[in-house]
Enzyme design. Structure first.
Site, PDB file in Angstrom:
ATOM      1  N   HIS A  89      54.132  60.046  31.008  1.00  0.00           N
ATOM      2  CA  HIS A  89      54.973  59.174  30.191  1.00  0.00           C
ATOM      3  C   HIS A  89      56.268  58.793  30.901  1.00  0.00           C
ATOM      4  CE1 HIS A  89      57.669  58.386  26.578  1.00  0.00           C
ATOM      5  NE2 HIS A  89      56.659  57.580  26.345  1.00  0.00           N
ATOM      6  N   ARG A 130      66.533  57.427  16.080  1.00  0.00           N
ATOM      7  CA  ARG A 130      65.951  56.267  15.416  1.00  0.00           C
ATOM      8  C   ARG A 130      64.984  56.671  14.315  1.00  0.00           C
ATOM      9  NH1 ARG A 130      62.307  54.048  18.996  1.00  0.00           N
ATOM     10  NH2 ARG A 130      60.550  54.722  17.755  1.00  0.00           N
ATOM     11  N   ASN A 187      53.618  49.861  11.145  1.00  0.00           N
ATOM     12  CA  ASN A 187      54.002  51.259  11.305  1.00  0.00           C
ATOM     13  C   ASN A 187      53.188  52.172  10.399  1.00  0.00           C
ATOM     14  OD1 ASN A 187      55.982  50.455  13.085  1.00  0.00           O
ATOM     15  ND2 ASN A 187      57.690  50.799  11.689  1.00  0.00           N
ATOM     16  N   TYR A 236      63.309  46.052  23.087  1.00  0.00           N
ATOM     17  CA  TYR A 236      63.599  47.485  23.033  1.00  0.00           C
ATOM     18  C   TYR A 236      64.902  47.769  23.770  1.00  0.00           C
ATOM     19  CZ  TYR A 236      58.773  48.644  21.572  1.00  0.00           C
ATOM     20  OH  TYR A 236      57.586  48.760  20.898  1.00  0.00           O
ATOM     21  N   ARG A 266      48.060  55.704  23.883  1.00  0.00           N
ATOM     22  CA  ARG A 266      47.366  55.390  22.637  1.00  0.00           C
ATOM     23  C   ARG A 266      47.493  53.919  22.253  1.00  0.00           C
ATOM     24  NH1 ARG A 266      45.445  58.707  18.859  1.00  0.00           N
ATOM     25  NH2 ARG A 266      46.667  60.505  19.560  1.00  0.00           N
ATOM     26  N   HIS A 317      65.618  52.756  21.742  1.00  0.00           N
ATOM     27  CA  HIS A 317      64.551  53.471  22.446  1.00  0.00           C
ATOM     28  C   HIS A 317      65.055  54.389  23.551  1.00  0.00           C
ATOM     29  CE1 HIS A 317      60.704  53.573  24.925  1.00  0.00           C
ATOM     30  NE2 HIS A 317      60.264  53.847  23.720  1.00  0.00           N
ATOM     31  N   ARG A 366      52.858  51.608  29.569  1.00  0.00           N
ATOM     32  CA  ARG A 366      52.479  50.392  28.842  1.00  0.00           C
ATOM     33  C   ARG A 366      53.107  49.215  29.579  1.00  0.00           C
ATOM     34  NH1 ARG A 366      50.740  52.523  23.859  1.00  0.00           N
ATOM     35  NH2 ARG A 366      51.973  54.290  23.087  1.00  0.00           N
TER      36      ARG A 366
END
EC number: 2.7.4.1
Length: 729
Positions: free
Chosen positions: A482, A611, A90, A515, A452, A639, A422
């Site tokens: 997204h 979160r 992170n 997730y 990214r 998430h 993703r």
């Protein structure tokens, strides 16, 4: 477990860039919206200027909460090692993106201040101070707590000095056969310039001395990243069951005389550099987007340094040389006691010791879809009613993945349209789309190649899909796509029926096990019509004038949410019991925050579960005293994005966080959930998170996070409780 599975999505690059928006509108722009309430009267108390917390420091606080899990002795030991690795990954990404963006703005003389009034330089100074604190804490949790505890459990990370002669002899053979051939010692002198040091690589900085003239020279060796960081040693006969590892840099350091024969090794120290990865594709309507992205990816490798990590025993002269040659400011140096790059602890986590990990959990299959062994047709189930899936408690493979695979194999399915942001390395979702195209179905995949750090993987999938005959769209100019949406068009007798999935998480079966996300599966005609219109907007030039049950960014999500907050305020003033419950990854957008402040002033109870980043300042008398903010971290990465407006009785789920990037520079979709059976499930999630016994952190008005419940009080785990419900519904 892969790096993608641990990513906690800390940030994007600069929040100030402007987007070129395509023709996409949303429910907030259109007549068929829910009827507007009367305008809420003006609030007498103005909002103070210091009402926001700094987003960068809030992110560092989030990572400190991850570190708190690593330090928690009540957690299984290898899970603590995992959280140490997550913390490190992170922080790497935070520097590569957020710090890099601030540095660029500072170097360009841009004086735009953050919402809390800090200049880029002031933010960089505070980030450096805070990072030094938590990085030191990170290293000591490993050195003083986790590493000794691992040794007590028979997982030992040793030093070269702790090995006996027989072990050193075996490692010498291993080094000469497996490691030495891939090493490249690089000396620095007038004929050899300082070598390029790639970002996030682990290196040894070495000073060698020539015996003839006593001259000293600097040299660098890169620790190869295509071999394991930790070398597993042969088992000792007197220690059955004990697994021992030697860090690769220690092995290399032990054989420096082999790499520099005839020279004296004066000193050697580990170092690691982080480079700027905050690059934006310069999108031109006349240029192929794929080519532009590939050009930018090539540039990313050569980004300017933004952080230098060094072992804390490095000499002053060696550090000065690195600062000079790498062009790093002293304030960007992080001195680390012990091992650098603890993200490599994922290798230690992979040791087969189930007793030191969380107990296994088998996700359930919703009863609407039948048993795992006797599955029911997804299509027939959805004709009976909508289904809400909650991953990882509900299986991804037997719900969403099966939905797409059944669609690909069903001869009555005419078309499949899907967004991909993703996905996994060996993606069954992509394979199903390829199968569908090869079977003659019309398949459209909007692959966001600008996601990214997943750009190369998405380019690969996009090309594979194209070769199979899938119509591939590479995102939109100026925006990232997204949203998580899939539309299946099926012929049923003389009619056409549309089946839909709208979710909060990616179409990735691996991360779906880690997730926490929500997905709505439905055959509702109005949502099917909405998604048809949305995909037409994404793939063509059509302009949709209205949506029925969706809010769509970049135009409508912020506007739609604020409108509903205002309606909740009006209903509260009319005597209703106003309550807003919001669950998100981040809450940063000032317009949304101000709307929540206005709601608090009007007496609406606001409960936020976030979160990561939170720029809202709760609990301040006069403007946020009716707002509470909690953060839940644990085994699974929280998430999902959910919003509940109690007085106006609306529930929404979707892909959008309350951040500028999501609301202004991305295509996001929020869908309304109407079925009372499903809204009960959403209420259960909120109720569990808000339970006073739930292990969490609560945000104070001073920006400080406090662990709850306090010592001595009854404690429950939100995620374990949800797992138990799946085991014993």
């Amino acid at each position: 477990m892969t790096e993608a599975q641990t990513r906690t999505e800390p940030s994007e690059s600069s929040e100030s860039s402007e987007a070129v928006a395509p023709a996409i509108t949303s429910a907030a722009d259109s007549a068929p919206e829910a009827p507007p309430a009367t305008t809420a009267p003006a609030i007498e108390n103005p909002l103070p200027e210091d009402r926001y917390l700094n987003r960068e420091l809030s992110w560092l606080d989030f990572n400190a909460r991850v570190l708190a899990l690593a330090a928690d002795p009540s957690l299984p030991l290898l899970e603590r090692a995992k959280f140490l690795a997550i913390f490190a990954s992170n922080l790497d990404e935070f520097y590569m993106v957020r710090v890099a963006g601030l540095k660029r703005r500072d170097e360009m003389g841009l004086s735009v201040r953050s919402a809390d009034g800090l200049s880029p330089r002031e933010q960089l100074r505070r980030i450096s101070e805070r990072t030094q604190q938590i990085a030191s804490r990170h290293a000591h949790v490993f050195l003083d707590s986790v590493r000794p505890a691992l040794a007590d459990e028979g997982i030992v990370i040793v030093t070269w000095a702790q090995l006996d002669d027989a072990e050193r002899a075996k490692l010498s053979t291993y080094f000469h056969e497996q490691v030495f051939p891939v090493l490249t010692p690089l000396a620095v002198d007038p004929a050899h310039p300082f070598p390029f040091v790639s970002g996030l690589s682990l290196n040894l900085a070495i000073t060698v001395k020539h015996p003839d003239d006593g001259g000293q020279h600097f040299a660098r060796i890169k620790v190869p990243d295509n071999v394991d960081r930790f070398v597993e040693l042969p088992a000792r006969g007197d220690s059955p069951g004990v697994v021992r590892f030697l860090p690769m840099e220690e092995l290399i350091a032990a054989f420096l005389t082999v790499l520099f024969p005839g020279l004296e090794i004066v000193e050697h120290h580990a170092f690691r550099i982080t480079r700027n990865a905050d690059f934006e594709v310069e999108e031109d309507r006349d240029e192929d987007l794929l080519q532009a992205l590939e050009r930018e990816l090539a540039r990313r490798r050569f980004g300017s340094p933004v952080r230098l990590e060094v072992s804390d025993d490095m000499t002053e002269s060696m550090l000065e040389l690195l600062l000079r040659e790498l062009d790093v400011a002293p304030g960007d140096v992080v001195e680390v006691p012990g091992l650098l790059d603890l993200s490599s602890l994922w290798q230690i986590y992979s040791v087969d010791r189930p007793g030191l990990k969380d107990p296994p959990f088998v996700p359930a299959t919703p009863s609407a879809f039948g048993e795992r062994e006797t599955p029911k047709s997804i299509f027939s189930a959805l004709r009976d009613g909508d289904v809400l899936v909650h991953h990882p408690y509900d299986s991804f493979s037997t719900t969403v993945q099966r939905f797409i695979e059944q669609a690909a194999a069903d001869p009555n399915v005419l078309a499949i349209k899907q967004t991909l942001y993703r996905t996994s390395g060996d993606s069954p979702i992509v394979n199903a789309l390829i199968d569908a195209a090869e079977a003659g179905k019309q398949v459209v995949a909007l692959v966001e190649i600008k996601a990214r750090f997943d750009e190369q993987a998405n380019i690969k999938w996009a090309r594979a899909l194209e070769q199979a005959g899938v119509h591939v769209v590479y995102g939109l100019i100026g925006l990232k796509t997204h949203c998580k949406t899939c539309l299946v068009v099926r012929r049923e007798g003389s009619t056409i029926r549309r089946y839909c999935h709208i979710g909060t998480g990616n179409y990735n079966p691996k991360t779906a096990r880690l997730y926490e996300d929500i997905g709505l599966l439905t055959a509702a005609p109005d949502i099917g019509a909405d998604l048809t219109d949305l995909f037409n907007s994404l793939t063509g030039y059509s302009r949709k004038e209205s949506y029925r049950n969706l809010l769509v960014a970049p135009y409508g999500v912020r506007r739609g949410i604020i409108e509903r907050i205002d309606r909740e305020i009006a209903a509260t003033r009319d005597g209703a019991e106003g309550r807003i419950r919001l669950k998100a990854n981040a809450l940063v957008d000032e317009q949304v925050i101000d709307a929540l402040y206005r709601a608090s002033q009007a007496g609406v109870q606001v409960e936020v579960v976030v979160r990561g980043i939170c720029a809202l300042r709760p609990g301040e008398p006069g403007f946020s005293d009716n707002i509470t903010v909690r953060s839940i971290l644990g085994r699974f990465l929280e998430h999902s994005r959910i919003i509940h407006f109690r007085a106006i009785d609306e529930y929404w789920i979707g892909s959008a966080d309350m951040m500028h990037r999501n609301l202004d520079r991305r295509v996001e979709v929020m869908a309304q959930v109407k079925d009372p059976r499903l809204t009960t499930q959403l209420n259960d999630i909120f109720d569990s998170a808000a339970d006073p016994r739930t292990r969490c952190w609560e945000l104070g008005s001073d920006g400080h996070w406090t662990a709850l419940p306090q010592e001595g009080h009854s404690v429950r785990d939100h995620q374990i409780s949800l797992m138990e419900r799946r085991r014993h519904p």
